[in-house]
Design an enzyme around this catalytic site. Structure first.
Site, short mmCIF file in Angstrom:
data_model
loop_
_atom_site.label_atom_id
_atom_site.label_comp_id
_atom_site.label_asym_id
_atom_site.label_seq_id
_atom_site.Cartn_x
_atom_site.Cartn_y
_atom_site.Cartn_z
CG ASP A 106 0.12 -0.27 2.49
OD1 ASP A 106 0.83 -0.07 2.77
OD2 ASP A 106 -0.90 0.31 3.66
CE LYS A 157 1.14 1.70 12.53
NZ LYS A 157 0.85 -0.02 12.63
CG ASP A 217 0.59 3.52 4.43
OD1 ASP A 217 -0.76 3.26 3.43
OD2 ASP A 217 0.96 2.60 5.31
#
Ligand code: GDD
Ligand code: MG
Length: 361
Positions: A106, A157, A217
């Protein structure tokens, strides 16, 4: 060189579009994203790609019936359960005992893969990953490095405001077979949360290359729209779509289209083959799919209209995505990163802002 492309994710953040189409096959400026990615890999001498699939796997087979695209041979490995990124790579790489390239399915990028592989070789690394710089790193894998490129930490993250750097994992790796030896077969393992952090226990194994190449992304509605804006602005290459011809500055057209003399086009715009714009229709900063109809007096601003969708008379689509075969009835208003799924109908006079149709779950 062989590459594995990870295409097994459910694309939850792009629902409802990804209920019917896996994220890598969603069109970006009227070309399925994965085709763009295969063209990019082919430019860097990748001749075989293994698609690590799981979610809607048949869609790939149907899209590439010849198992070939842009001179790249395609093979598939389909997980019966999602194996996570490392598990999926390990499964897809079974029987391959050589250096491989791995890409998330992606990421729209012009990253220089020759440079990445050359650095990997020179460093004698087991894994070399590409890094890109973003303003808000908390949605990514954050990767501080030493001055020679050795990776110091891999923090997937981190909470907002806690990232040690703005350089993030660009989702493109060169891996030696030794990296996969530590991944247990057929178990769910994340390369970002487990494999990479564990490699750092042994110095000299993992390096990173910083790149300022175009990188995005596409995995959220905002980023999906941004990919279109960037493609139409020529940031990723030209023409922005296969076979598109620039009829006026920033107005790109694919094949035959039917634009009424009183319709208004404001660049940048892409019109897919066979689309029809009626009198008084306004299209500005948008990508219009093949076979789409924009009705009289309708407005489409900074939006994406996918194949065969219909924007009814006097309807408005602003900063939003209208899925394939979907329809906005007369006077309907769809704004603020709303995503309308395949075949859905927005009834006459409705007002939708930042909505998903159908709603999640
Ligand atoms: N085959 C398979 N199996 N593929 C998977 C699985 C799985 O279980 N889980 C995820 N994928 C695929 C997705 O389809 C996607 O192409 C890729 O792996 C990454 O998953 P995302 O869900 O898009 O992850 P992300 O965007 O939150 O984070 C990843 O990408 C960032 C860059 O865009 C991480 O690699 C981050 O570290 C990175 O910064
Ligand atoms: Mg992603």
């Amino acid at each position: 060189m062989k590459a594995i492309v990870l295409v097994g994710g459910e694309g939850t953040r792009l629902r409802p579009l990804t209920y019917s189409t896996p994220k890598p096959l969603l069109p970006i400026a009227n070309q399925p994203f994965l085709e763009r990615q295969l063209e990019w890999l082919a430019r860097y001498d990748v001749d075989e790609v293994i698609l690590a699939a799981g979610y809607l796997p048949d869609a790939f087979d149907e899209h590439f019936p010849e198992h070939e695209y842009a001179g790249v041979q395609l093979r598939y490995r389909v997980e019966s359960e999602p194996l996570g990124t490392a598990g999926a790579i390990r499964f897809a790489a079974e029987g391959i005992d050589e250096r491989i390239l791995v890409c998330n399915g992606d990421v729209l990028t012009t990253l220089d893969l020759h440079e990445l592989v050359a650095f990997h070789e020179k460093a004698g690394a087991d894994a070399t990953i590409a890094l890109t710089r973003v303003e808000e790193p908390s949605a990514f894998g954050v990767v501080p490095t030493r001055s020679d490129g050795e990776v110091m930490a891999f923090v997937e993250k981190p909470p907002r405001g806690k990232a040690p750097t703005n350089w993030i994992n660009a989702g493109t790796y060169v891996l030696e077979p030794s990296v996969l030896e530590s991944v247990p077969p057929r178990l769910q393992v994340s390369i970002e949360r487990t494999t990479f952090p564990k490699m750092l226990d042994h110095p000299g194994r993992m390096y990173a290359v910083k790149s300022d190449a175009y990188w995005l992304d596409i995995g959220t509605p905002g980023k999906y729209l941004e990919a279109h804006t960037d493609l139409l602005a020529g940031k990723v290459g030209s023409p922005p779509a296969p076979g598109a011809v620039e009829q006026a500055p920033g107005v790109w057209v694919q094949g035959e289209v039917d634009v009424h003399a009183d319709a208004q086009l404001s660049a940048p715009v892409l019109l897919g083959a066979g689309c029809v714009l009626d009198a008084g229709a306004v299209v500005r900063g948008s990508s219009i799919g093949p076979g789409v109809r924009i009705g009289a007096g309708a407005k489409v601003l900074r939006s994406v209209v996918l194949d065969r969708a219909v924007v009814g008379p006097d309807a408005q689509l602003v900063d939003s995505v209208l899925g394939p075969d979907a329809r906005i009835e007369p006077g309907g208003v769809v704004t603020n990163e709303t995503v309308i799924g395949a075949g859905c109908v927005v009834t006459a006079g409705s007002l939708l802002s930042n909505a998903r149709v159908p709603a999640d779950g």
